[in-house]
Design an enzyme around this catalytic site. Sequence first.
Site, PDB file in Angstrom:
ATOM      1  N   ASP A  89      -8.167  -6.221  -7.039  1.00 60.45           N
ATOM      2  CA  ASP A  89      -6.855  -6.049  -6.428  1.00 60.45           C
ATOM      3  C   ASP A  89      -6.479  -7.283  -5.600  1.00 60.45           C
ATOM      4  OD1 ASP A  89      -4.714  -4.058  -5.873  1.00 60.45           O
ATOM      5  OD2 ASP A  89      -5.367  -4.308  -3.805  1.00 60.45           O
ATOM      6  N   GLU A  91     -24.957 -11.784 -14.623  1.00 55.66           N
ATOM      7  CA  GLU A  91     -26.257 -11.095 -14.737  1.00 55.66           C
ATOM      8  C   GLU A  91     -26.109  -9.762 -15.452  1.00 55.66           C
ATOM      9  OE1 GLU A  91     -28.121 -10.556 -10.902  1.00 55.66           O
ATOM     10  OE2 GLU A  91     -27.316 -12.504 -10.262  1.00 55.66           O
TER      11      GLU A  91
HETATM   12  C1  GLC Z   1      -1.976  -4.110  -5.792  1.00 56.44           C
HETATM   13  C2  GLC Z   1      -1.975  -2.716  -6.373  1.00 56.44           C
HETATM   14  C3  GLC Z   1      -0.945  -1.908  -5.647  1.00 56.44           C
HETATM   15  C4  GLC Z   1      -1.318  -1.839  -4.184  1.00 56.44           C
HETATM   16  C5  GLC Z   1      -1.492  -3.236  -3.594  1.00 56.44           C
HETATM   17  C6  GLC Z   1      -2.182  -3.202  -2.259  1.00 56.44           C
HETATM   18  O1  GLC Z   1      -0.813  -4.791  -6.035  1.00 56.44           O
HETATM   19  O2  GLC Z   1      -1.778  -2.767  -7.763  1.00 56.44           O
HETATM   20  O3  GLC Z   1      -0.810  -0.625  -6.182  1.00 56.44           O
HETATM   21  O4  GLC Z   1      -0.335  -1.157  -3.460  1.00 56.44           O
HETATM   22  O5  GLC Z   1      -2.281  -4.056  -4.435  1.00 56.44           O
HETATM   23  O6  GLC Z   1      -3.543  -2.908  -2.395  1.00 56.44           O
END
Ligand code: GLC
Length: 533
Positions: A205, A262
């Site tokens: 993310d 790994e």
């Molecule tokens: C990313 C995710 C989204 C989330 C954001 C904060 O963009 O896809 O859904 O709100 O990160 O974590």
Amino acid sequence: MPDAPGGGRWWETAVGYEVYLRSFADGTGDGTGDLPGLIDRLDHLEALGIDVVWVTPFMPSPGADHGYDVADYRDIDPPFGTLADFDRLVAEAHARGIRVLVDIVPNHTSSEHPWFLDALSGPASNKRDWYLWRDPAPDGGPPNNWVSYFGGPAWTFDPVSGQYYCHLFLPEQPDLNWRNPDVRAAFDDILRYWLDRGADGFRIDVAHSLLKDPDLRDNPQLSEIPPGADPMNAFLSFQHLHDMDQDDNPGIFRRWNTIAAEYDALLLGEIALDDFERVRRYTDGGDALHRVFALRTTWMAWNPAYVAESVRDLATTVGPGVAWAFSCHDQPRPVTRFGGGVRGAERTMVLSALSLALDGMPFLYQGQELGIGDGEPLTGIREDPIAVRNEGAAGRDGCRTPMPWAEGSQNGFTTAPTAWLPSRARPSAETVEGQRSRDGSWLERHRELLGLWRRVRHLADRPAELLPTDDDLMIIARRGRLVAIANLSEHPADAAVPEGDWSVVFSSRDGVGERTVEGAVVVPAESALLLRG
Ligand code: GLC
């Protein structure tokens, strides 16, 4: 688990699928999708022809951003199941030849994570420097002009210490300080924890933003923030020089890459940058991220010239590093963005077929196989924090409504009287049950496409190239002995076929069938053909 045909890395010819867990399938009857529900539906993914599934966050979380605010990186939030359920998911998915990616959220934690609670205790805490703290500006306001993606300043004042902390998202999502070596070490251990449990890699993310400018300087402002601007417009009023994509940011993933290697694991990062040259730095050389979601393809509308140019630019600039997603849980579904109804679904299918002959990894978002547009939350229902906190902002609920499995109560998503995101029932024709085994349904067409891909992907044995065409709305991609021709225009058009013996094996309009072609082929309006040589 199977290797790639021809002995490459397994992800080189894999097709991915995003499961937005809380909306996929409810196995426990509480109205929220969960791991047992996903396990029950793995047969659907196997029949569809999916190789790897990305499961959105399931770790303990207060839920301020529906799981993207993690309070414990090593457990499962009870509404989603248990660690035993995760182990079962991995075992059951692997038994079907499907790999599992864990969604890891390293840019920020929940404000209820024990690290942050410790940091909040004051400057003497040994977790204080795990987050980004600064004194107020001379006027008492935030230390710099950064804005949150979700609206308002990217800083919240802590009255106890008299300092501000940084959060690019909600105040409940404080950003970690990735310049602190202890943060890096902590995540090394977290990655190993899930890999040791059998995960096949990670969707990462906000991977583009982990490192910030060491001096946390102001971003150059491009324009005044218009009064009443929604968070995205406010965000776009700045040039994000200092809060994202620092030159040394890809280095974080070089470190992760040695761990992933790994385990033969995939690192697939969310790189929300629109400058594809900058995106390329994350995958070039294969020693940092393996694949990225560059995101433009998930928000672009159907402007054929822009779509064609975007696909070409991504393919030529980032090439094998692209995860070709046209849909995800953060943006309106492509069917909706591309004009709605059958037309929107046909246009989406063109891109899905085309992406098979491009390097990279094609990705579907749950429900894309049904050719459906956004769902409609019931009147007055707003779950997404973007919509809840910003008057007038549409938010992301429309693409997150429950997966329609069948006609009837809650579309077969849950046995509970209502789902976590109550929404208008979908008709039978928009459900898995209603489309299964129905000739020509979107589900069957996707199964045909991915089934065909399984049969021919060994032919995609060379890097993809875009073949020249003097028609801007025609994209011809060749990957070894596989060619895709996509005509994005509203009119049928001729396309040149490479020299040699070629057969059309799939048409996005007519499905699988084989006919030989020579010299040139007519490609119907807004459609794609796949050819094998
Ligand atoms: C990313 C995710 C989204 C989330 C954001 C904060 O963009 O896809 O859904 O709100 O990160 O974590």
